[in-house]
Design a protein around this motif. Structure first.
Motif, mmCIF file in Angstrom:
data_model
loop_
_atom_site.group_PDB
_atom_site.id
_atom_site.type_symbol
_atom_site.label_atom_id
_atom_site.label_comp_id
_atom_site.label_asym_id
_atom_site.label_seq_id
_atom_site.Cartn_x
_atom_site.Cartn_y
_atom_site.Cartn_z
ATOM 1 N N ALA A 91 18.593 23.115 7.903
ATOM 2 C CA ALA A 91 18.173 21.752 7.575
ATOM 3 C C ALA A 91 17.151 21.256 8.590
ATOM 4 O O ALA A 91 16.125 20.662 8.220
ATOM 5 C CB ALA A 91 19.380 20.820 7.531
ATOM 6 N N GLY A 92 17.402 21.486 9.869
ATOM 7 C CA GLY A 92 16.464 21.068 10.906
ATOM 8 C C GLY A 92 15.123 21.771 10.795
ATOM 9 O O GLY A 92 14.070 21.156 10.984
ATOM 10 N N GLU A 93 15.146 23.062 10.478
ATOM 11 C CA GLU A 93 13.894 23.804 10.331
ATOM 12 C C GLU A 93 13.084 23.312 9.125
ATOM 13 O O GLU A 93 11.865 23.244 9.183
ATOM 14 C CB GLU A 93 14.168 25.305 10.214
ATOM 15 N N ARG A 94 13.761 22.966 8.046
ATOM 16 C CA ARG A 94 13.046 22.405 6.883
ATOM 17 C C ARG A 94 12.373 21.088 7.244
ATOM 18 O O ARG A 94 11.227 20.846 6.865
ATOM 19 C CB ARG A 94 14.012 22.171 5.723
ATOM 20 N N LEU A 95 13.100 20.254 7.975
ATOM 21 C CA LEU A 95 12.522 18.970 8.386
ATOM 22 C C LEU A 95 11.335 19.184 9.318
ATOM 23 O O LEU A 95 10.295 18.541 9.157
ATOM 24 C CB LEU A 95 13.580 18.101 9.062
ATOM 25 N N ARG A 96 11.470 20.094 10.268
ATOM 26 C CA ARG A 96 10.384 20.362 11.217
ATOM 27 C C ARG A 96 9.145 20.903 10.493
ATOM 28 O O ARG A 96 8.019 20.505 10.773
ATOM 29 C CB ARG A 96 10.829 21.354 12.289
ATOM 30 N N ARG A 97 9.356 21.784 9.519
ATOM 31 C CA ARG A 97 8.234 22.336 8.754
ATOM 32 C C ARG A 97 7.491 21.231 8.011
ATOM 33 O O ARG A 97 6.260 21.156 8.053
ATOM 34 C CB ARG A 97 8.742 23.412 7.802
ATOM 35 N N ASP A 98 8.238 20.339 7.344
ATOM 36 C CA ASP A 98 7.600 19.219 6.640
ATOM 37 C C ASP A 98 6.878 18.297 7.609
ATOM 38 O O ASP A 98 5.789 17.809 7.328
ATOM 39 C CB ASP A 98 8.626 18.431 5.830
ATOM 40 N N TYR A 99 7.488 18.054 8.778
ATOM 41 C CA TYR A 99 6.849 17.207 9.789
ATOM 42 C C TYR A 99 5.528 17.804 10.250
ATOM 43 O O TYR A 99 4.519 17.102 10.349
ATOM 44 C CB TYR A 99 7.802 17.016 10.969
ATOM 45 N N GLU A 100 5.526 19.094 10.520
ATOM 46 C CA GLU A 100 4.294 19.734 11.002
ATOM 47 C C GLU A 100 3.211 19.762 9.937
ATOM 48 O O GLU A 100 2.037 19.547 10.236
ATOM 49 C CB GLU A 100 4.604 21.133 11.514
ATOM 50 N N ILE A 101 3.577 20.005 8.695
ATOM 51 C CA ILE A 101 2.580 19.992 7.609
ATOM 52 C C ILE A 101 2.053 18.574 7.412
ATOM 53 O O ILE A 101 0.861 18.366 7.190
ATOM 54 C CB ILE A 101 3.187 20.546 6.311
ATOM 55 N N ALA A 102 2.940 17.583 7.517
ATOM 56 C CA ALA A 102 2.525 16.185 7.343
ATOM 57 C C ALA A 102 1.584 15.737 8.455
ATOM 58 O O ALA A 102 0.783 14.822 8.257
ATOM 59 C CB ALA A 102 3.751 15.276 7.295
ATOM 60 N N GLN A 103 1.651 16.353 9.632
ATOM 61 C CA GLN A 103 0.785 15.971 10.741
ATOM 62 C C GLN A 103 -0.603 16.582 10.669
ATOM 63 O O GLN A 103 -1.495 16.179 11.409
ATOM 64 C CB GLN A 103 1.435 16.370 12.073
ATOM 65 N N LEU A 104 -0.796 17.551 9.786
ATOM 66 C CA LEU A 104 -2.116 18.164 9.653
ATOM 67 C C LEU A 104 -3.089 17.158 9.065
ATOM 68 O O LEU A 104 -2.744 16.405 8.158
ATOM 69 C CB LEU A 104 -2.053 19.399 8.749
ATOM 70 N N CYS A 119 -1.955 25.428 -3.682
ATOM 71 C CA CYS A 119 -1.973 23.978 -3.795
ATOM 72 C C CYS A 119 -3.079 23.418 -2.905
ATOM 73 O O CYS A 119 -3.381 23.971 -1.853
ATOM 74 C CB CYS A 119 -0.613 23.447 -3.350
ATOM 75 N N ASP A 120 -3.688 22.338 -3.322
ATOM 76 C CA ASP A 120 -4.700 21.675 -2.517
ATOM 77 C C ASP A 120 -4.071 21.229 -1.201
ATOM 78 O O ASP A 120 -2.997 20.636 -1.195
ATOM 79 C CB ASP A 120 -5.236 20.476 -3.291
ATOM 80 N N PRO A 121 -4.709 21.514 -0.051
ATOM 81 C CA PRO A 121 -4.115 21.133 1.241
ATOM 82 C C PRO A 121 -3.830 19.648 1.373
ATOM 83 O O PRO A 121 -2.845 19.265 1.994
ATOM 84 C CB PRO A 121 -5.165 21.581 2.256
ATOM 85 N N THR A 122 -4.653 18.812 0.782
ATOM 86 C CA THR A 122 -4.414 17.371 0.863
ATOM 87 C C THR A 122 -3.155 16.987 0.099
ATOM 88 O O THR A 122 -2.353 16.182 0.568
ATOM 89 C CB THR A 122 -5.633 16.600 0.318
ATOM 90 N N ILE A 123 -2.964 17.593 -1.063
ATOM 91 C CA ILE A 123 -1.762 17.323 -1.850
ATOM 92 C C ILE A 123 -0.530 17.854 -1.122
ATOM 93 O O ILE A 123 0.511 17.194 -1.079
ATOM 94 C CB ILE A 123 -1.887 17.936 -3.261
ATOM 95 N N ALA A 124 -0.644 19.037 -0.519
ATOM 96 C CA ALA A 124 0.473 19.595 0.249
ATOM 97 C C ALA A 124 0.814 18.699 1.436
ATOM 98 O O ALA A 124 1.991 18.489 1.744
ATOM 99 C CB ALA A 124 0.126 21.007 0.726
ATOM 100 N N ALA A 140 2.586 15.587 0.051
ATOM 101 C CA ALA A 140 3.925 15.938 -0.431
ATOM 102 C C ALA A 140 4.881 16.158 0.741
ATOM 103 O O ALA A 140 6.043 15.737 0.698
ATOM 104 C CB ALA A 140 3.858 17.182 -1.310
ATOM 105 N N ALA A 141 4.400 16.815 1.788
ATOM 106 C CA ALA A 141 5.237 17.040 2.972
ATOM 107 C C ALA A 141 5.578 15.718 3.644
ATOM 108 O O ALA A 141 6.711 15.523 4.094
ATOM 109 C CB ALA A 141 4.534 17.981 3.946
ATOM 110 N N LYS A 142 4.622 14.817 3.713
ATOM 111 C CA LYS A 142 4.868 13.497 4.308
ATOM 112 C C LYS A 142 5.928 12.746 3.512
ATOM 113 O O LYS A 142 6.838 12.132 4.080
ATOM 114 C CB LYS A 142 3.559 12.702 4.350
#
Length: 160
Positions: A55-68, A89-94, A97-99
């Motif tokens: 669960a923590g790794e999923r959250l961290r992955r979404d956080y890092e993608i959202a920070q790009l 997927c378009d990087p902006t959409i990804a 979505a992560a955010k």
């Protein structure tokens, strides 16, 4: 990856020095893997279970993608000679979505628990530093982090 370094450790406060030094009187040197996240450190010592870690790794992955940041240049790797569309997927959409996934997950954890969750899992702070920053007593962070990770795992629907 292993990035090992000898660091000074103060047993009284639990603080690890910020630079490699020889141990002074009343202190000792410890080997620290700087490439290891605080969550993986806790997992390696069986202080969080596999469900909480996932669960923590999923959250961290979404956080890092959202920070790009958004991509503003041409993506030449997506241009195909045969005229077909790109497969990804378009990087902006990804990014968006992560955010959105991150915000929903942190909201599902709830206020009071998401502070330590963000600090340890996303910001990479150790538990002692997070406890001091939040003004909590020593060793209270591990209990609260465990509760937060359990709520996060329930949100993601991870099986026990």
């Amino acid at each position: 990856m292993r990035d090992l370094v000898e660091m000074e450790f103060d047993a009284a406060t639990g603080v690890i020095g910020t630079r490699p030094v020889k141990a002074a009187r009343g202190r000792r040197a410890v080997t620290v893997n700087r490439a290891e996240s605080p969550l993986s450190w806790l997992r390696a010592r069986n202080l969080v279970d596999a469900r909480q870690f996932e669960a923590g790794e999923r959250l961290r992955r979404d956080y890092e993608i959202a920070q790009l940041g958004p991509q503003v240049t041409m993506q030449w790797d997506r241009v195909r000679v045969d005229g077909g569309g790109g497969g990804g997927c378009d990087p902006t959409i990804a990014h968006l979505a992560a955010k959105r996934r991150f915000d929903v997950a942190v909201g599902a954890v709830g206020a009071g628990l998401n502070d330590v969750l963000w600090r340890v899992v996303c910001a990479g702070e150790g538990l002692p530093a997070a406890e001091r920053a939040l003004g909590w007593p020593a060793r209270a962070g591990r209990l609260v982090l465990g509760l937060a990770l359990d709520r996060l795992a329930d949100h993601y629907g991870l099986q026990r």
